[in-house]
Design a protein around this motif. Structure first.
Motif, PDB file in Angstrom:
ATOM      1  N   PHE A 155      74.462  99.523  25.371  1.00 28.26           N
ATOM      2  CA  PHE A 155      74.551  99.798  26.805  1.00 28.26           C
ATOM      3  C   PHE A 155      73.878  98.694  27.615  1.00 28.26           C
ATOM      4  N   THR A 156      72.693  98.270  27.147  1.00 24.91           N
ATOM      5  CA  THR A 156      71.981  97.229  27.887  1.00 24.91           C
ATOM      6  C   THR A 156      72.790  95.932  27.860  1.00 24.91           C
ATOM      7  N   LEU A 180      69.264  90.582  32.228  1.00 24.01           N
ATOM      8  CA  LEU A 180      70.212  89.834  33.066  1.00 24.01           C
ATOM      9  C   LEU A 180      69.688  88.431  33.388  1.00 24.01           C
ATOM     10  N   LEU A 181      68.364  88.315  33.544  1.00 15.75           N
ATOM     11  CA  LEU A 181      67.763  87.024  33.877  1.00 15.75           C
ATOM     12  C   LEU A 181      68.087  85.973  32.827  1.00 15.75           C
ATOM     13  N   ALA A 187      75.788  92.058  30.620  1.00 14.63           N
ATOM     14  CA  ALA A 187      76.857  91.056  30.551  1.00 14.63           C
ATOM     15  C   ALA A 187      77.899  91.326  31.632  1.00 14.63           C
ATOM     16  N   PHE A 188      78.162  92.611  31.917  1.00 14.95           N
ATOM     17  CA  PHE A 188      79.166  92.935  32.935  1.00 14.95           C
ATOM     18  C   PHE A 188      78.679  92.507  34.318  1.00 14.95           C
ATOM     19  N   ILE A 189      77.429  92.847  34.646  1.00 14.70           N
ATOM     20  CA  ILE A 189      76.893  92.437  35.943  1.00 14.70           C
ATOM     21  C   ILE A 189      76.799  90.914  36.004  1.00 14.70           C
ATOM     22  N   GLY A 190      76.388  90.307  34.880  1.00 14.17           N
ATOM     23  CA  GLY A 190      76.330  88.851  34.819  1.00 14.17           C
ATOM     24  C   GLY A 190      77.688  88.234  35.112  1.00 14.17           C
ATOM     25  N   LEU A 248      86.243  86.383  28.694  1.00  7.33           N
ATOM     26  CA  LEU A 248      85.769  87.212  27.576  1.00  7.33           C
ATOM     27  C   LEU A 248      84.754  86.455  26.732  1.00  7.33           C
ATOM     28  N   PHE A 249      84.968  85.161  26.604  1.00  9.14           N
ATOM     29  CA  PHE A 249      84.063  84.353  25.803  1.00  9.14           C
ATOM     30  C   PHE A 249      82.683  84.316  26.435  1.00  9.14           C
TER      31      PHE A 249
END
Lengths: 567, 212
Positions: free
Chosen positions: A364-365, A439-440, A370-373, A489-490
């Motif tokens: 989940f993390t 995320l950082l 990665a999605f927000i990134g 995706l990569f």
């Protein structure tokens, strides 16, 4: 339109996120190091934590071993990478490297360190390969290889792990030099390829790689997870010591941890300054060598040594994964035997069950960060493209100055500070702060991975689509992003794998309330059951691999009947 | 008698890309190869310089002062090349760019004298410390030629060296290049599609596409 390209909110958010967290983190470490931590009753500013730090038993050894392993590893890997490029650019080995770089890079540090330990330990696979035939050992020798007091095994592991990273950033930077023509000109002047690389191309390449080299230095000095697994134990390297203080039930040790982590930051800053000075010195001292006019071809032993070492890093990476697989399937394995006597799947069954919760947290993390990134990276790049079209101010350009910040400050320094601040604000232990802390580190890598292809996208396609559809959002989601699905995706897979590998942010910001597969792996690594450790390390290694596999396979399935997308 | 191409042809996938070439270039002479783009001019040059791509195979022989170049690697051939781009090393000053070409067993004082002298012949005195990117196109072209010549090549190849210069400059640079080649007394092979590039009285060879 007020002369501003749309989407500037994205770079502004990213830059503020980077600046605020890092400044807050450093500030949050500075205060406790000056004896100010009201939560546990310290409010009088003083330098006592610093005095305690410098008089801590064995602290000189800790500092020295940290400096030794960190600097040796950084210096070694930079030299190795540059020589390797000079001697093998364009040949078959180089092309092979290009192909396997992504899976090699996706191996988390902790998993690699464990596999590497299983190889080189006195009872490790390498010893089993040559025992008892060559060595005569029927029992493991009494040697200290793992956790050796000088940090040699840690240093070697760091070199092996950082080498593919430097090769990857070099491959990215090579596009900015005209290599083919420079080689032609140099050879027409009578120089061999290797000489042209060392005398002309490497000096031109280095400015593009400077920040990555700094990141390698910062990482090598402040690494925690690999140092716990392979590094010296008593006294341990500074970063491990700091983490120990931080987690000490005696709260007053937090002040010591703050002072120590600031000192570690200071060590990184000084080392980076030394690297700058060394760059200057090398430029001055090598100028006569560059123009000394000697023409010779490098068919020297050096060339074979470098080849050997380059392949060696690959060998160790591959074999340390293999040994993990073997151990995870082992039931009984006596010392000098080359392979286990009996095999089993029981450890896997047990490991998968017991690791379910940490794996879910990791997933989940990783997916969330990665999605927000990805959202932030695409937003920033869209802004850059729009700014380019309208010739307005490009805020994304500034991001490049901030992108490397989280990679240059030791994680433990500013993560500790953030944790202190979160505790003060009574906000520690939330999943959201854990995810943002990941995320950082996720965002810089994702941005670097995505930007070149994204900016190179042929904007005439979007312009054409805009004429037909007239909706920016529709065009973005129906035309541009689907066409860029592969690099997107990569970069997602890269972000995910970076998140999976995070140890310090999870330990500190998670405040002990969250355990990921990585924290589990590191905590059981000191245990005695190699089989259980191997299962956990492999689970950690599999998560990013699966994401990479998805990034490779999904576009192929999606566009199986579109030849133009099969490149 | 100095640079000789005997029955030279280049094959790609079994078929030759132009008629066999026979040439003898004497020291100080410049022979021009003309032809439309894509006729294989540059491929011919790369065959002579030793940087021929592996997809091509070479037939015939290249002799430089009597020795066959076939099995000699590019860096050992001692053949200089001048490209249409100046290709100066952008991170070095002009002096270092030139010093890079000078061969060993030259002291630093000698080297700087050689560089001074070379710069003077090009009318660029005092340019040692200049940044290559601060130079004009014509200045860069001259430095680039000086660099090629300071390596004391036994022959010089010119791959459309004037095509990126503007019209007024072209004539000047051409004269400079040709006079330097005469002075060095080495054979030179020039490839171009502009008939005005050919030196007066020099031999001209039109490269024909092989038919069938």
């Amino acid at each position: 339109m007020s002369g501003q390209a749309k989407g500037r909110i994205f770079p502004v958010v990213v830059i503020s996120l980077f600046c605020i967290t890092i400044l807050a983190g450093l500030f949050g470490t500075l205060l406790p190091s000056l004896n100010y931590l009201p939560v546990i009753g310290y409010t009088r500013i003083s330098l006592s934590a610093w005095f305690d730090f410098f008089s801590y038993p064995g602290i000189q050894t800790s500092i020295f071993v940290t400096l030794f392993s960190g600097i040796t590893a950084s210096f070694g890997v930079v030299c190795l990478a540059f020589l390797f490029i000079s001697f093998s650019y364009g040949n078959a080995l180089w092309k092979f490297f290009e192909k396997i770089l992504a899976p090699v890079l996706s191996i988390p540090h902790a998993a690699f360190a464990i596999g590497f330990g299983f190889l080189i330990a006195p009872s490790g696979w390498l010893m089993r390969m040559v025992s008892p035939v060559l060595t005569g050992f029927t029992r493991p020798p009494d040697w200290i290889i793992l956790n050796d007091p000088a940090g040699l095994s840690l240093t070697i592991a760091l070199v092996i792990k950082e080498f593919p990273f430097l090769i990857m950033v070099t491959m990215g930077a090579l596009g900015q030099l005209d290599i083919k023509k420079t080689l032609l000109v140099g050879r027409a002047l009578g120089y061999s390829k290797e000489q042209i690389w060392l005398k002309i191309l490497i000096p031109r390449l280095y400015p593009h790689l400077r920040l990555s080299v700094f990141a390698v230095i910062a990482y090598s000095l402040s690494v925690v997870d690999m140092a716990i697994i392979l590094g010296p134990s008593s006294p341990s390297s500074l970063s491990v010591l700091i983490l120990k203080w931080f987690n000490d039930p005696d709260m007053s040790f937090k002040l010591l941890a703050a002072a120590g982590s600031l000192f570690l930051f200071f060590m990184v800053v000084v080392s980076i300054l030394c690297a700058c000075l060394m760059e200057r010195a090398v430029l001055v001292f090598l100028r006569p060598w560059i123009t000394n006019g000697k023409r010779c071809s490098f068919v020297s032993p050096l060339k074979s040594i470098i080849f050997f070492m380059g392949c060696g890093t690959l060998f160790f990476t591959a074999v340390s994964s293999v040994i993990l697989v073997i151990w995870s399937l082992t039931w009984q394995w006596r010392f000098p035997d080359f392979l286990p006597a009996t095999w089993t799947l029981k450890l896997w069954a047990k490991g998968l069950m017991s690791s379910f919760d940490p794996v879910m947290t990791t997933l989940f993390t990783g997916l969330a960060s990665a999605f927000i990134g990805l959202l932030l990276a695409i937003g920033c790049l869209e802004h850059e493209v729009a700014a380019g079209k309208t010739r307005t101010r490009n805020y994304t350009g500034y991001i490049h100055y901030f992108l490397y910040l989280p990679l240059l400050v030791p994680q433990i320094t500013f993560m500790a500070g953030i944790q202190f601040l979160l505790v003060i604000m009574n906000m520690d232990g939330y999943w959201i702060s854990l995810m943002v802390s990941h995320l950082l580190f996720v965002l810089p890598y994702m941005f670097i991975a995505l930007s070149a292809t994204y900016i190179a996208f042929d904007e005439r396609v979007t312009d054409q689509a805009m004429l037909l559809k007239r909706s920016y959002i529709k065009v973005l989601f129906r035309v541009k992003l689907p066409m860029l699905i592969k690099p997107i995706l990569f970069s997602f897979a890269i972000g995910f794998s970076v998140s999976v590998a995070q140890y310090i942010p999870t330990m500190l910001v998670g405040a002990g309330r969250f355990s990921t597969i990585t924290t589990e792996v590191v905590s059981i690594a000191s245990g005695s059951d190699r089989r259980a450790i191997a299962v956990y390390a492999l689970i950690q290694q599999c998560l990013p691999m699966m994401m990479y596999a998805f990034a490779i396979i999904f576009p192929k399935i999606l566009y199986y009947n579109r030849k133009g997308m099969q490149v | 008698m100095s640079l000789e191409l005997n029955n030279l042809s280049i094959l790609k996938q079994g078929s030759t890309i132009f008629d066999p070439v026979n040439l003898v270039i004497k020291p100080g002479e410049i022979t021009t190869i003309m032809g439309p783009s894509g006729c294989g001019k540059s491929t011919l040059l790369s065959a002579v310089s030793g940087s021929l791509d592996k997809v091509f195979t070479l037939k015939g022989s290249i002799l430089l002062y009597g020795s066959n170049m076939a099995d000699i690697s590019m860096e050992k051939r001692n053949i200089g090349i001048l490209f249409q781009d100046d290709l100066l090393f952008p991170h070095m000053d002009i002096g270092s760019n030139l010093a890079f070409a000078i061969k060993e067993k030259t002291s630093r004082v000698q080297k700087s004298q050689i560089i001074d002298k070379a710069l003077k012949t090009a009318g660029l005195e005092g340019f040692e410390k200049r940044d290559p990117s601060s130079l004009s196109g014509g200045q860069k072209a001259r430095i680039s030629l000086l660099r090629s010549l300071l390596a004391k090549p036994s022959a010089l190849l010119l791959d459309e060296p004037f095509s990126k210069l503007d019209q007024t400059l072209k004539a000047k640079i051409r004269l400079f290049v040709f006079s330097q080649i005469k002075k060095m007394n080495i054979p030179a092979l020039l490839v171009t599609h502009d008939p005005r590039d050919c030196p007066e009285g020099g031999m001209i060879l039109n490269l024909n596409k092989e038919k069938g």
